[in-house]
Design a protein around this motif. Structure first.
Motif, PDB file in Angstrom:
ATOM      1  N   ALA A 141       0.819  -1.210   0.000  1.00 31.42           N
ATOM      2  CA  ALA A 141       0.000   0.000   0.000  1.00 31.42           C
ATOM      3  C   ALA A 141       0.854   1.262   0.000  1.00 31.42           C
ATOM      4  O   ALA A 141       0.466   2.286  -0.576  1.00 31.42           O
ATOM      5  CB  ALA A 141      -0.937  -0.001   1.205  1.00 31.42           C
ATOM      6  N   ARG A 142       2.008   1.186   0.625  1.00 30.44           N
ATOM      7  CA  ARG A 142       2.884   2.354   0.710  1.00 30.44           C
ATOM      8  C   ARG A 142       3.746   2.516  -0.533  1.00 30.44           C
ATOM      9  O   ARG A 142       4.444   3.521  -0.682  1.00 30.44           O
ATOM     10  CB  ARG A 142       3.763   2.252   1.970  1.00 30.44           C
ATOM     11  CG  ARG A 142       4.544   3.504   2.296  1.00 30.44           C
ATOM     12  CD  ARG A 142       3.645   4.717   2.415  1.00 30.44           C
ATOM     13  NE  ARG A 142       4.380   5.934   2.734  1.00 30.44           N
ATOM     14  CZ  ARG A 142       4.010   7.144   2.373  1.00 30.44           C
ATOM     15  NH1 ARG A 142       2.900   7.305   1.685  1.00 30.44           N
ATOM     16  NH2 ARG A 142       4.719   8.202   2.705  1.00 30.44           N
ATOM     17  N   GLY A 143       3.721   1.541  -1.435  1.00 31.84           N
ATOM     18  CA  GLY A 143       4.466   1.676  -2.681  1.00 31.84           C
ATOM     19  C   GLY A 143       5.856   1.087  -2.661  1.00 31.84           C
ATOM     20  O   GLY A 143       6.686   1.399  -3.527  1.00 31.84           O
ATOM     21  N   VAL A 144       6.132   0.209  -1.701  1.00 30.78           N
ATOM     22  CA  VAL A 144       7.424  -0.482  -1.682  1.00 30.78           C
ATOM     23  C   VAL A 144       7.529  -1.329  -2.952  1.00 30.78           C
ATOM     24  O   VAL A 144       6.569  -2.031  -3.311  1.00 30.78           O
ATOM     25  CB  VAL A 144       7.538  -1.369  -0.430  1.00 30.78           C
ATOM     26  CG1 VAL A 144       8.770  -2.261  -0.506  1.00 30.78           C
ATOM     27  CG2 VAL A 144       7.589  -0.500   0.823  1.00 30.78           C
ATOM     28  N   PRO A 145       8.664  -1.287  -3.674  1.00 33.33           N
ATOM     29  CA  PRO A 145       8.800  -2.053  -4.920  1.00 33.33           C
ATOM     30  C   PRO A 145       8.496  -3.540  -4.720  1.00 33.33           C
ATOM     31  O   PRO A 145       9.057  -4.182  -3.832  1.00 33.33           O
ATOM     32  CB  PRO A 145      10.254  -1.822  -5.312  1.00 33.33           C
ATOM     33  CG  PRO A 145      10.591  -0.499  -4.708  1.00 33.33           C
ATOM     34  CD  PRO A 145       9.850  -0.459  -3.407  1.00 33.33           C
ATOM     35  N   LEU A 146       7.607  -4.059  -5.544  1.00 37.07           N
ATOM     36  CA  LEU A 146       7.100  -5.415  -5.376  1.00 37.07           C
ATOM     37  C   LEU A 146       8.202  -6.469  -5.470  1.00 37.07           C
ATOM     38  O   LEU A 146       8.246  -7.416  -4.670  1.00 37.07           O
ATOM     39  CB  LEU A 146       6.021  -5.680  -6.424  1.00 37.07           C
ATOM     40  CG  LEU A 146       5.166  -6.918  -6.257  1.00 37.07           C
ATOM     41  CD1 LEU A 146       4.425  -6.887  -4.927  1.00 37.07           C
ATOM     42  CD2 LEU A 146       4.174  -7.021  -7.408  1.00 37.07           C
ATOM     43  N   LYS A 147       9.083  -6.314  -6.426  1.00 35.86           N
ATOM     44  CA  LYS A 147      10.137  -7.317  -6.623  1.00 35.86           C
ATOM     45  C   LYS A 147      11.084  -7.359  -5.429  1.00 35.86           C
ATOM     46  O   LYS A 147      11.485  -8.438  -4.970  1.00 35.86           O
ATOM     47  CB  LYS A 147      10.910  -7.027  -7.906  1.00 35.86           C
ATOM     48  CG  LYS A 147      11.863  -8.153  -8.310  1.00 35.86           C
ATOM     49  CD  LYS A 147      12.428  -7.921  -9.701  1.00 35.86           C
ATOM     50  CE  LYS A 147      13.299  -9.093 -10.139  1.00 35.86           C
ATOM     51  NZ  LYS A 147      13.813  -8.888 -11.527  1.00 35.86           N
ATOM     52  N   LEU A 148      11.442  -6.192  -4.900  1.00 35.96           N
ATOM     53  CA  LEU A 148      12.310  -6.135  -3.725  1.00 35.96           C
ATOM     54  C   LEU A 148      11.618  -6.741  -2.507  1.00 35.96           C
ATOM     55  O   LEU A 148      12.246  -7.432  -1.698  1.00 35.96           O
ATOM     56  CB  LEU A 148      12.702  -4.682  -3.428  1.00 35.96           C
ATOM     57  CG  LEU A 148      13.628  -3.985  -4.426  1.00 35.96           C
ATOM     58  CD1 LEU A 148      13.873  -2.551  -3.996  1.00 35.96           C
ATOM     59  CD2 LEU A 148      14.948  -4.741  -4.549  1.00 35.96           C
ATOM     60  N   LEU A 149      10.313  -6.479  -2.375  1.00 32.20           N
ATOM     61  CA  LEU A 149       9.550  -7.020  -1.255  1.00 32.20           C
ATOM     62  C   LEU A 149       9.501  -8.543  -1.309  1.00 32.20           C
ATOM     63  O   LEU A 149       9.762  -9.222  -0.305  1.00 32.20           O
ATOM     64  CB  LEU A 149       8.133  -6.451  -1.270  1.00 32.20           C
ATOM     65  CG  LEU A 149       7.135  -7.046  -0.273  1.00 32.20           C
ATOM     66  CD1 LEU A 149       7.593  -6.821   1.161  1.00 32.20           C
ATOM     67  CD2 LEU A 149       5.739  -6.463  -0.503  1.00 32.20           C
ATOM     68  N   ILE A 150       9.172  -9.080  -2.460  1.00 35.48           N
ATOM     69  CA  ILE A 150       9.086 -10.536  -2.603  1.00 35.48           C
ATOM     70  C   ILE A 150      10.437 -11.185  -2.382  1.00 35.48           C
ATOM     71  O   ILE A 150      10.543 -12.227  -1.715  1.00 35.48           O
ATOM     72  CB  ILE A 150       8.508 -10.902  -3.983  1.00 35.48           C
ATOM     73  CG1 ILE A 150       7.038 -10.470  -4.055  1.00 35.48           C
ATOM     74  CG2 ILE A 150       8.641 -12.395  -4.260  1.00 35.48           C
ATOM     75  CD1 ILE A 150       6.413 -10.621  -5.433  1.00 35.48           C
ATOM     76  N   ALA A 151      11.490 -10.577  -2.915  1.00 36.24           N
ATOM     77  CA  ALA A 151      12.835 -11.115  -2.703  1.00 36.24           C
ATOM     78  C   ALA A 151      13.185 -11.147  -1.225  1.00 36.24           C
ATOM     79  O   ALA A 151      13.798 -12.115  -0.734  1.00 36.24           O
ATOM     80  CB  ALA A 151      13.857 -10.280  -3.485  1.00 36.24           C
ATOM     81  N   GLU A 152      12.789 -10.129  -0.492  1.00 34.50           N
ATOM     82  CA  GLU A 152      13.053 -10.100   0.955  1.00 34.50           C
ATOM     83  C   GLU A 152      12.282 -11.195   1.670  1.00 34.50           C
ATOM     84  O   GLU A 152      12.830 -11.896   2.540  1.00 34.50           O
ATOM     85  CB  GLU A 152      12.680  -8.736   1.527  1.00 34.50           C
ATOM     86  CG  GLU A 152      12.997  -8.564   3.001  1.00 34.50           C
ATOM     87  CD  GLU A 152      14.492  -8.657   3.288  1.00 34.50           C
ATOM     88  OE1 GLU A 152      14.849  -9.177   4.372  1.00 34.50           O
ATOM     89  OE2 GLU A 152      15.289  -8.209   2.440  1.00 34.50           O
ATOM     90  N   LEU A 153      11.012 -11.367   1.313  1.00 31.34           N
ATOM     91  CA  LEU A 153      10.195 -12.400   1.946  1.00 31.34           C
ATOM     92  C   LEU A 153      10.773 -13.794   1.704  1.00 31.34           C
ATOM     93  O   LEU A 153      10.647 -14.685   2.552  1.00 31.34           O
ATOM     94  CB  LEU A 153       8.759 -12.329   1.425  1.00 31.34           C
ATOM     95  CG  LEU A 153       7.970 -11.070   1.791  1.00 31.34           C
ATOM     96  CD1 LEU A 153       6.636 -11.050   1.052  1.00 31.34           C
ATOM     97  CD2 LEU A 153       7.753 -10.974   3.296  1.00 31.34           C
ATOM     98  N   LEU A 154      11.432 -13.975   0.553  1.00 31.17           N
ATOM     99  CA  LEU A 154      12.022 -15.272   0.223  1.00 31.17           C
ATOM    100  C   LEU A 154      13.467 -15.385   0.693  1.00 31.17           C
ATOM    101  O   LEU A 154      14.156 -16.354   0.372  1.00 31.17           O
ATOM    102  CB  LEU A 154      11.932 -15.505  -1.293  1.00 31.17           C
ATOM    103  CG  LEU A 154      10.501 -15.569  -1.859  1.00 31.17           C
ATOM    104  CD1 LEU A 154      10.537 -15.866  -3.352  1.00 31.17           C
ATOM    105  CD2 LEU A 154       9.666 -16.613  -1.132  1.00 31.17           C
TER     106      LEU A 154
END
Length: 282
Positions: free
Chosen positions: A58-71
């Protein structure tokens, strides 16, 4: 909201296949981070609790960076070190996330003090927390700090009436709501009872305008429903009939398969790219 729902649905599938982690999802609660973040400037600051995925999107954090962090990838948002519960991304002003319930509030109060007295801008700080946090001493310490020092802090309570599997009557006095708890500190408050993005945006616009103009704290209590278990490592004790009744309050209950297509294509493509990226070791 659609992007958040589809992302978390796909992450849930990965958990079911043994490819995920002990993540916390926001199914049913998406209207709150989306509605509140829609009322903010890009330069405003966000502090978060442990349930971070929806808020980061919702805040606009880059999706690819977010998913990479979660993984757990080294090319993720925080080099794979933060996981889900300690995410941060300064360019999006998504500042801190906290695992321990209630700890986000005093830190957010300190950040709001710095915005007012050190940075000296007219930006504000928003902190998201659950209703159970208000039974924690650190929430009260943060409220007191915010009130005494009159800092530009908007407290957003996501009231799903649960602390894990514990019902709110075990940690909230009978007849008392979170908004009323703010009164003890002289902090004004409003309640959004409808679990819809329209209702949250309406209340959030008022709250944000108040904090930005008055430079003092304000609490917005948003009633919502958690339509999934607290986290992957914990079962849900609620009966199927109760879950069916709660689903009637889902802000995305009318979402069709066709409306999900664009988000599903984006999410599946991004997750595949992250998994195949040889530059990000896990």
């Amino acid at each position: 909201m659609v992007l958040i729902r589809v992302l978390e649905d796909r992450l849930q599938e990965m958990c079911n296949q043994g490819q995920g982690a002990d993540w916390h999802f926001s199914k049913g609660q998406e209207a709150i981070p989306v509605g509140v973040c829609a009322a903010l400037r890009q330069t405003d600051y966000v502090v978060n609790h442990h349930r971070t995925i929806a808020h980061a999107v919702a805040r606009g954090v880059p999706l690819k960076l977010l998913i990479a962090e979660l993984l757990g990838k080294s090319n993720g948002l925080n080099r794979g070190n933060a996981g889900e519960m300690h995410l941060s991304h300064y360019p999006s002003r998504f500042m801190f996330s906290f695992q321990l319930v209630g700890t986000c509030v005093p830190v957010a109060a300190g950040l709001a003090w710095a915005v007012e007295h050190y940075l000296k801008t007219d930006d504000i700080v928003v902190v998201f927390h659950g209703d159970a946090a208000t039974a924690n001493g650190q929430w009260h310490e943060g409220m007191n700090l915010a009130a005494v020092h009159k800092v530009p802090l908007l407290l957003v309570c996501e009231n799903n009436h649960l602390a894990g599997n514990v019902r709110s009557e075990r940690y909230m006095p009978e007849g008392i709501c979170v908004a009323e708890r703010a009164i003890a500190y002289g902090i004004p408050s409003r309640v959004a009872k409808e679990n819809s993005v329209e209702a949250v945006v309406d209340r959030a616009n008022e709250a944000v305008a108040y904090v930005r103009e008055k430079r003092t704290p304000f609490l917005l209590e948003c009633h919502t429903v958690r339509l999934g278990k607290h986290k992957q490592g914990m079962g849900d004790l609620r009966a199927p009939q109760e879950m069916a009744e709660l689903a009637e309050r889902d802000p995305l209950r009318d979402l069709t398969a066709g409306e999900r297509v664009w988000a599903e294509e984006l999410i599946y493509k991004t997750i595949q790219e992250v998994q195949e990226d040889k530059n990000g070791s896990a």
